[in-house]
Design an enzyme around this catalytic site. Structure first.
Site, PDB file in Angstrom:
ATOM      1  N   CYS A 267      44.577  40.868  34.413  1.00  0.00           N
ATOM      2  CA  CYS A 267      43.572  41.424  34.939  1.00  0.00           C
ATOM      3  C   CYS A 267      42.578  41.783  33.947  1.00  0.00           C
ATOM      4  CB  CYS A 267      43.967  42.613  35.988  1.00  0.00           C
ATOM      5  SG  CYS A 267      42.775  43.037  36.983  1.00  0.00           S
TER       6      CYS A 267
ATOM      7  N   ARG B 261      36.261  42.270  48.136  1.00  0.00           N
ATOM      8  CA  ARG B 261      37.347  42.241  47.142  1.00  0.00           C
ATOM      9  C   ARG B 261      38.416  41.569  47.580  1.00  0.00           C
ATOM     10  NH1 ARG B 261      37.697  46.336  43.278  1.00  0.00           N
ATOM     11  NH2 ARG B 261      40.011  46.548  42.629  1.00  0.00           N
TER      12      ARG B 261
ATOM     13  N   HIS C 107      49.489  41.536  39.742  1.00  0.00           N
ATOM     14  CA  HIS C 107      50.028  42.902  39.437  1.00  0.00           C
ATOM     15  C   HIS C 107      51.450  42.955  39.959  1.00  0.00           C
ATOM     16  CE1 HIS C 107      45.994  43.642  38.525  1.00  0.00           C
ATOM     17  NE2 HIS C 107      45.508  43.540  39.568  1.00  0.00           N
TER      18      HIS C 107
END
Length: 244
Positions: A96, A140, A204
């Site tokens: 990220c 998003r 993640h």
């Protein structure tokens, strides 16, 4: 008996650990121990010196915009050695914000732009960028994601949560092609990056605890560079791949 060792550096692990990226170290440590290898861990944070030749593996995790901006101010002090490490085929996993900061520019949701260190050519724009298709603009990217690495056939599973849209540059290839989910930008079906022995991703969770095949690949690459006389891929293939 010979004791095999690897030195692992965790770049800004005290700041860039929003999604439990420390777990990537624990996964590497687990597999290393199964084949008699010790991993020496060192946190590298703000104002700490960094020398490329001191490390066999680097981890660079994710963080919120505030932490990313703080780290961006310190990174230039280390950029020359990070570039040297990458170009000398050092093994690196960037997640990220860490992935973004290795590139040239990052644009936050509020439109503010900060500079990455440009050791890799990718760029990151925000969710309202005109570079995006109407279908993806303003959205998003959140949810489960599955990708396939087209070179080795491995499939990786994870979870993504990011507003930034990353576009790969010259000499970079994707970590995988989207099977389901959004990936780097939601439009071009790419997720993550591979450049030399660098792996970048928006996964993640952290990625190596769920994808032991990738953990083994990174570990084998680092070990082969330090101890080229041993077939580390074969040794690791005899260890069951776990999901933690």
């Amino acid at each position: 008996m010979t004791e095999y060792k690897l030195n692992l550096g965790h770049l800004y692990g005290d700041l860039m650990n929003t999604y439990g990226d420390y777990g990537n170290y624990l996964a590497l440590k687990y597999y290393a121990e199964q084949i008699g290898v010790k991993i020496n861990y060192k946190l590298i944070s703000l104002h700490d010196p960094f020398k490329a030749d001191d490390y066999d593996i680097l981890l660079f995790g994710g963080g919120q915009d505030y932490e990313e901006e703080v780290v961006a101010k310190d990174l230039p002090q280390k950029s020359g050695e990070i570039k040297k490490y990458i170009e000398n085929n050092g093994s690196l996993l960037a997640v990220c914000a860490g992935f973004q900061l290795l590139g040239s520019t990052i644009q936050f949701a509020d439109g503010k732009t900060i500079e990455g260190i440009g050791v890799m050519p990718h760029k990151t724009v925000n969710l309202n960028s005109p570079k995006l298709t109407d279908r993806m603009r303003g959205k998003r990217l959140i949810g489960n994601i599955v990708i396939k690495n087209n070179e080795n056939g491995e499939t990786y599973h994870g979870f993504e949560n990011h507003q930034g849209r990353t576009f790969l540059g010259k000499g970079e290839k994707a970590l995988g092609t989207i099977v389901s989910g959004n990936g780097n930008n939601g439009d071009d079906k790419t997720e993550g990056v591979i450049y030399k022995n660098v792996y970048g991703t928006y996964f993640h969770g952290p990625i190596l605890t769920r994808n032991g095949n990738l953990a083994k690949r990174i570990l084998a690459t680092a070990l082969k560079k330090r101890y080229p006389e041993i077939d580390w891929t074969k040794k690791l293939s005899q260890i069951p791949t776990e999901t933690f």
